[in-house]
Design a protein around this motif. Structure first.
Motif, PDB file in Angstrom:
ATOM      1  N   TYR A 238       0.827  -1.215   0.000  1.00  0.00           N
ATOM      2  CA  TYR A 238       0.000   0.000   0.000  1.00  0.00           C
ATOM      3  C   TYR A 238       0.858   1.262   0.000  1.00  0.00           C
TER       4      TYR A 238
ATOM      5  N   GLY B  45      -1.302   5.207   2.422  1.00  0.00           N
ATOM      6  CA  GLY B  45      -0.949   3.787   2.340  1.00  0.00           C
ATOM      7  C   GLY B  45      -0.923   3.125   3.705  1.00  0.00           C
TER       8      GLY B  45
ATOM      9  N   PHE C  79      -4.581   2.671   4.943  1.00  0.00           N
ATOM     10  CA  PHE C  79      -5.214   1.523   4.291  1.00  0.00           C
ATOM     11  C   PHE C  79      -4.675   0.214   4.847  1.00  0.00           C
TER      12      PHE C  79
END
Length: 224
Positions: free
Chosen positions: A23, A66, A69
């Motif tokens: 991510y 990132g 997530f």
């Protein structure tokens, strides 16, 4: 703690780190793309200022998103068991043993024993290696483009904004010089104090002239 749970927790942490790396690399990829675009725009329009702060914020936002997530989609122990069953072809032996933890019965105990036998052969480093994603492999491209645009791309100033700013600054400085000269002349006239009331009237007119020049109501030639 049961060996199965301990091993699966270790596997879940490994999968979480792998997912985080994927991510974050995706976020850095898109953040670097945005940073490169902003540098190009800033080179075309220098009046926007230094592009580096916003570009750095773009890459930082990619890392932050990132990470967010990765935290929100962090694999659970059950996810780790399902992934281990899938990769090792165990037909949900580990998953079933994990879900039936604490349940009594000969069938359940046999299931646990079978899961532990397979678990003894589980090598997380060898069977769950870190694999680079497409985003990881291509992250260098926008980062390289960003570095090249920052160092090699010149300023174009399409609408001559920087030159207009410089001209306006020079004009303001010239006006300030003229205003200062007018005020110096008024001060000398006041110090000489020639003809009393006439001097007072001239002083008022000179002050008004300086104010008009400062505000742009009259030009330099008109002031002179």
């Amino acid at each position: 703690m049961d060996p199965l749970h301990r091993q699966l927790r270790r596997l879940a942490r490994r999968l979480a780190v792998q997912r985080w790396a994927g991510y974050v690399s995706t976020g850095v990829f898109f953040g670097a793309c945005g940073a490169t675009v902003w540098v190009v725009v800033a080179r075309l329009f220098p009046g926007l200022g230094d592009p580096l702060p916003i570009s750095a914020a773009s890459v930082g936002a990619g890392v932050l998103l990132g990470t967010v997530f990765a935290v929100l989609r962090r694999p659970s122990v059950l996810d780790a068991a399902l992934e281990a069953d899938r990769r090792l072809g165990l037909r949900e032996r580990l998953t079933s043993s994990f879900e039936l933890a604490g349940v009594e019965g000969e069938m359940v105990q046999a299931l646990h024993a079978d899961a532990r036998r397979h678990l003894a052969r589980l090598n997380t480093r060898a069977q769950f290696p870190f694999v680079s994603t497409r985003a990881m492999r291509w992250t260098f491209a926008p980062l390289l483009a960003f570095a090249l645009t920052c160092t090699l791309l010149p300023e174009f100033d399409l609408f001559k904004q920087r030159s207009r700013i410089a001209e306006a600054k020079a004009r303001d400085e010239a006006v300030a010089v003229h205003v200062e000269r007018i005020q110096e002349a008024a001060m000398k006239l006041h110090e000489e104090n020639v003809e009393g009331g006439l001097v007072d009237g001239a002083m008022a007119e000179i002050d008004a002239l300086a104010d008009d020049l400062r505000t742009g109501e009259i030009t330099d030639k008109q002031a002179l």
